[in-house]
Design a protein around this motif. Structure first.
Motif, PDB file in Angstrom:
ATOM      1  N   GLY A  25     -27.458  24.679  46.761  1.00 39.14           N
ATOM      2  CA  GLY A  25     -26.116  24.348  47.239  1.00 39.14           C
ATOM      3  C   GLY A  25     -25.159  23.852  46.161  1.00 39.14           C
ATOM      4  O   GLY A  25     -24.059  23.403  46.470  1.00 39.14           O
ATOM      5  N   TYR A  26     -25.584  23.945  44.910  1.00 38.99           N
ATOM      6  CA  TYR A  26     -24.694  23.516  43.821  1.00 38.99           C
ATOM      7  C   TYR A  26     -24.141  24.725  43.078  1.00 38.99           C
ATOM      8  O   TYR A  26     -24.469  25.867  43.416  1.00 38.99           O
ATOM      9  CB  TYR A  26     -25.447  22.568  42.870  1.00 38.99           C
ATOM     10  CG  TYR A  26     -25.774  21.238  43.522  1.00 38.99           C
ATOM     11  CD1 TYR A  26     -24.891  20.161  43.397  1.00 38.99           C
ATOM     12  CD2 TYR A  26     -26.933  21.056  44.275  1.00 38.99           C
ATOM     13  CE1 TYR A  26     -25.164  18.936  44.008  1.00 38.99           C
ATOM     14  CE2 TYR A  26     -27.216  19.851  44.884  1.00 38.99           C
ATOM     15  CZ  TYR A  26     -26.333  18.786  44.746  1.00 38.99           C
ATOM     16  OH  TYR A  26     -26.602  17.593  45.354  1.00 38.99           O
ATOM     17  N   LYS A  27     -23.323  24.442  42.071  1.00 42.21           N
ATOM     18  CA  LYS A  27     -22.707  25.556  41.333  1.00 42.21           C
ATOM     19  C   LYS A  27     -23.357  25.704  39.956  1.00 42.21           C
ATOM     20  O   LYS A  27     -23.724  24.706  39.328  1.00 42.21           O
ATOM     21  CB  LYS A  27     -21.214  25.294  41.137  1.00 42.21           C
ATOM     22  CG  LYS A  27     -20.420  25.305  42.430  1.00 42.21           C
ATOM     23  CD  LYS A  27     -18.941  25.574  42.128  1.00 42.21           C
ATOM     24  CE  LYS A  27     -18.164  25.861  43.390  1.00 42.21           C
ATOM     25  NZ  LYS A  27     -17.945  24.623  44.188  1.00 42.21           N
ATOM     26  N   ALA A  28     -23.473  26.939  39.528  1.00 37.63           N
ATOM     27  CA  ALA A  28     -24.024  27.196  38.198  1.00 37.63           C
ATOM     28  C   ALA A  28     -22.980  27.929  37.361  1.00 37.63           C
ATOM     29  O   ALA A  28     -22.322  28.843  37.848  1.00 37.63           O
ATOM     30  CB  ALA A  28     -25.288  28.045  38.300  1.00 37.63           C
ATOM     31  N   VAL A  29     -22.838  27.476  36.116  1.00 36.23           N
ATOM     32  CA  VAL A  29     -22.003  28.222  35.173  1.00 36.23           C
ATOM     33  C   VAL A  29     -22.919  28.692  34.052  1.00 36.23           C
ATOM     34  O   VAL A  29     -23.579  27.879  33.401  1.00 36.23           O
ATOM     35  CB  VAL A  29     -20.867  27.351  34.593  1.00 36.23           C
ATOM     36  CG1 VAL A  29     -20.098  28.139  33.521  1.00 36.23           C
ATOM     37  CG2 VAL A  29     -19.932  26.907  35.699  1.00 36.23           C
ATOM     38  N   MET A  30     -22.990  30.002  33.888  1.00 32.04           N
ATOM     39  CA  MET A  30     -23.887  30.548  32.870  1.00 32.04           C
ATOM     40  C   MET A  30     -23.088  31.002  31.655  1.00 32.04           C
ATOM     41  O   MET A  30     -22.079  31.683  31.783  1.00 32.04           O
ATOM     42  CB  MET A  30     -24.670  31.719  33.467  1.00 32.04           C
ATOM     43  CG  MET A  30     -25.536  32.446  32.445  1.00 32.04           C
ATOM     44  SD  MET A  30     -26.661  33.592  33.247  1.00 32.04           S
ATOM     45  CE  MET A  30     -27.940  32.470  33.770  1.00 32.04           C
ATOM     46  N   VAL A  31     -23.585  30.609  30.464  1.00 36.38           N
ATOM     47  CA  VAL A  31     -22.950  31.034  29.222  1.00 36.38           C
ATOM     48  C   VAL A  31     -23.963  31.846  28.417  1.00 36.38           C
ATOM     49  O   VAL A  31     -25.024  31.338  28.043  1.00 36.38           O
ATOM     50  CB  VAL A  31     -22.479  29.814  28.388  1.00 36.38           C
ATOM     51  CG1 VAL A  31     -21.822  30.285  27.089  1.00 36.38           C
ATOM     52  CG2 VAL A  31     -21.517  28.968  29.196  1.00 36.38           C
ATOM     53  N   GLU A  32     -23.656  33.107  28.204  1.00 36.92           N
ATOM     54  CA  GLU A  32     -24.578  34.009  27.500  1.00 36.92           C
ATOM     55  C   GLU A  32     -23.846  34.612  26.310  1.00 36.92           C
ATOM     56  O   GLU A  32     -22.765  35.171  26.462  1.00 36.92           O
ATOM     57  CB  GLU A  32     -25.070  35.095  28.467  1.00 36.92           C
ATOM     58  CG  GLU A  32     -25.680  36.326  27.825  1.00 36.92           C
ATOM     59  CD  GLU A  32     -26.913  36.048  26.969  1.00 36.92           C
ATOM     60  OE1 GLU A  32     -27.848  35.394  27.463  1.00 36.92           O
ATOM     61  OE2 GLU A  32     -26.923  36.488  25.785  1.00 36.92           O
TER      62      GLU A  32
END
Ligand SMILES: Cc1cc2nc3c(=O)[nH]c(=O)nc-3n(C[C@H](O)[C@H](O)[C@H](O)COP(=O)(O)OP(=O)(O)OC[C@H]3O[C@@H](n4cnc5c(N)ncnc54)[C@H](O)[C@@H]3O)c2cc1C
Ligand code: SF4
Ligand code: SF4
Ligand code: SF4
Lengths: 349, 238
Positions: A25-32
């Motif tokens: 239920g949380y947010k993910a920010v992915m940096v690739e």
């Protein structure tokens, strides 16, 4: 109120961490940093994965799709974290693409770098066209044809040299890369499937097909696919002068020098610490262990921790790791990161 | 430098010129002794398959060289040159010349099967010893074992007549293995038999020994059987 976890690295470990964060239920920010997600198996075009036998493009492809289709996940490709300000519970990351990300906790899933065989010139990589690495042969297998790059002939005999760039004090690599024995045993079977008349030899110091990989890969490769395992650390690969390669070494079981002709030589390359690790260590303020991988916190009660509070890690960033374990660790690190956010919610009352 | 400890080196690897002058220096005889390198220059990829074609050799490819067979071996305890692990390795890589060097000991396996019971990969090393011994006989590397000669005599008679005449098998076996045709135990055997067998039987036996009749309607059966056995052998051993 922080409801976001920053996940750095979009390989199997990072993809698993992100999916775990959003499913809670949380947010993910992915940096690739690369332009595609999927990590080594996708970037290097692996063929069938150990141990599932599924094509990498399909199996890891599902993981990528799950994150890319996830409305709670934001993905920045072709970007790195340049600066991390703040502290556990309240980080601000500045990305190289100019964006900033607010996050309560961070998961480092920055993986490894393939060993560059050029650093072992005596084994002929870069000198002879028919000396390849496991990643190159993975791609060949995925394309459905085994052929010598020099002239396109189907090899009569292939040898795989184990521990290339692992377990070697001469080049400062004092670790076992864990998966290359199994990957090589599997590759021998894949080669035989594509070209039944090709004989495959594996030169080893030890065979480390741990756990359930023993019979499924080592025994099967030897017993059903007739792979020959020879106990020798190869000294040198040279040219025979008639288009083949000569593999020189000592067969330790018969105590005799060997000079054996082969059509193709494959380096089972190991897993180096991510070449970015010094930079990652500086930007995120986390320590590295003596080999250059991310330093693991005390594991028993601070699972997936690093030397800095609020920053977790998983997968091959910690040291040579398998895909399945990287995925499990990604889920665990995601869980730790989410637990931090949850604790903040409770504190806020 | 002259090499003195020649006993440690196989004869065929010692190279020496009786007369040799190099740059005006006489280095005849042992002053120019060289040792041929023991480098393995190739594998014979088909040899393992060949041995697998002999009964007992089927699982040889499973071996991972742990040495349990040699450790447990009855014969190894007598003679450390008797090393099943080593021969299995040579078989796998096709190092035939090395195997042939041990031709006079490989057959000494006593089939106690201690190795078979201990082998973690279920290679059945005892079977491999048997397969190797048979391969060597077949290739003429070793002389035929008495048991092989007996088997051949036995089979030959069947091909010819469709039956076996015990006394003939024995006589031919003794002849081919250079044993006396009349042996003490036989005298006792025949003497005791004569005391108990009805005269009619004895006469029939005597007649058969001289005449050896064929089985009724045997015809070409022997020929067909012989061809079949040959084909089977060829299929297995190439
Ligand atoms: C030839 C070969 C075959 C293999 N085959 C198998 C197999 O069949 N089965 C198996 O279990 N394992 C296999 N492995 C091991 C497998 O590659 C690893 O277990 C797996 O890739 C680890 O996943 P990861 O996500 O931790 O790291 P990676 O896959 O390395 O992913 C890390 C990601 O982070 C990104 N990244 C790195 N640094 C930064 C940065 N500074 N900023 C932003 N992004 C960054 C990278 O671009 C990458 O996308 C194989 C390895 C090799 C060498
Ligand atoms: S897994 Fe095998 S090949 Fe890889 S480093 Fe370890 S022992 Fe060597
Ligand atoms: S015990 Fe079996 S696996 Fe071990 S060396 Fe002997 S034959 Fe090979
Ligand atoms: S069967 Fe032969 S090889 Fe096996 S332990 Fe007995 S003597 Fe040795």
């Amino acid at each position: 109120m922080q409801d976001t976890v920053l996940v750095v690295g979009g390989g199997p470990a990072g993809l698993s961490a992100a999916a775990n964060v959003t499913s809670a239920g949380y947010k993910a920010v992915m940096v690739e940093k690369e332009d595609v997600l999927g990590g080594a198996p996708i970037l290097s075009g692996y063929a069938k994965l150990v141990p599932s036998g599924e094509w990498a493009s399909e199996a890891i492809g599902r993981m990528v799709k799950r994150v890319e289709d996830d409305s709670s996940a934001t993905v920045h490709k072709g970007a790195k974290v340049e600066k991390l300000d703040g502290e556990a519970g309240n980080f601000t990351a500045t990305l190289t693409n100019g964006e900033t990300v607010q996050a309560g906790s961070v998961v480092l899933a920055t993986g490894f770098t393939h060993f560059d065989s050029i650093n072992k010139p005596e084994w002929g990589f870069g000198t002879y066209e028919d000396v390849l690495t496991t990643t190159q042969v993975e791609q060949m297998v995925a394309s459905g044809k085994i052929a010598c790059p020099s002239d396109g002939r189907v090899p009569e005999r292939v040898c795989i040299l184990l521990c290339v760039g692992s377990r070697d004090r001469q080049i400062g690599r004092e670790w076992c890369s864990k998966i290359c024995c199994t990957v090589s045993a599997n590759m021998a079977m894949e080669i035989k499937e594509l070209s039944p008349e090709t004989d495959v030899f594996i030169y080893y110091m030890d065979i480390r097909t741990f756990g359930l990989y023993e019979d499924k890969f080592y025994w099967k490769s030897q017993e059903e696919f007739k792979t020959k395992f020879v106990k020798a650390r190869i000294a040198e690969v040279t040219s025979s002068g008639d288009g083949r390669l000569l593999v020189k070494g000592e067969d330790t079981l018969v105590k005799r020098p060997i000079v054996i002709p082969f059509d193709m030589v494959v380096h089972a390359i190991g897993m180096d610490p991510n070449a970015d690790n010094p930079e990652i260590s500086q930007v995120f303020g986390v320590g590295l262990e003596k080999h250059g991988f991310l330093e693991r916190a005390e594991q028993y009660t601070n699972t997936c921790g690093t030397t800095r509070k609020g920053i977790y890690a998983c997968g091959a960033a910690y040291g040579p790791e398998t895909i399945d374990d990287s995925i499990a660790q990604g889920a665990a690190a995601g869980g730790r990161a989410v637990a931090d956010l949850h604790a903040l919610v409770q504190k806020a009352g | 430098m002259a090499i003195h400890e020649k006993a440690l080196i196989e004869d065929e690897r010692l190279q020496q010129h009786d007369e040799l002058v190099v740059d005006g220096v006489d280095v005849s005889g042992h002053w120019n002794t060289m040792i041929a390198p023991r480098t393995v220059r190739d594998y014979d990829d088909d040899f393992e398959k060949k041995i697998q074609g002999f009964v007992g050799g089927e699982n040889v490819h499973r071996c991972w060289q742990c040495g349990s067979c040699t450790n447990s071996c009855t014969m190894y305890a007598q003679n450390v040159q008797f090393n099943p692990r080593y021969w299995i390795y040579l078989t796998r890589l096709g190092m035939k010349e090395e195997l042939v060097k041990d031709k006079d000991i490989i057959w000494q396996c006593v089939s106690c099967n201690k190795c078979t019971n201990i082998c973690p990969k279920d290679v059945k090393p005892e079977g491999v010893m048997k397969a190797l011994a048979h391969w060597m006989e077949e290739e003429g590397i070793t002389e035929k074992a008495p048991s092989t000669i007996f088997d051949e005599e036995f089979a030959d008679q069947i091909y010819k007549t469709g039956r076996i005449e015990d006394s003939k098998v024995m006589q031919n076996f003794f002849k081919k293995t250079g044993q006396p045709l009349v042996q003490d135990w036989m005298k006792t055997f025949v003497f005791r038999m004569m005391k108990h067998i009805p005269v009619k039987h004895l006469m029939a036996m005597g007649f058969n020994t001289v005449h050896t009749p064929r089985t009724k309607s045997w015809g070409k059966t022997g020929e067909v059987l012989k061809n079949y056995v040959r084909e089977q052998k060829e299929a297995a051993h190439g």
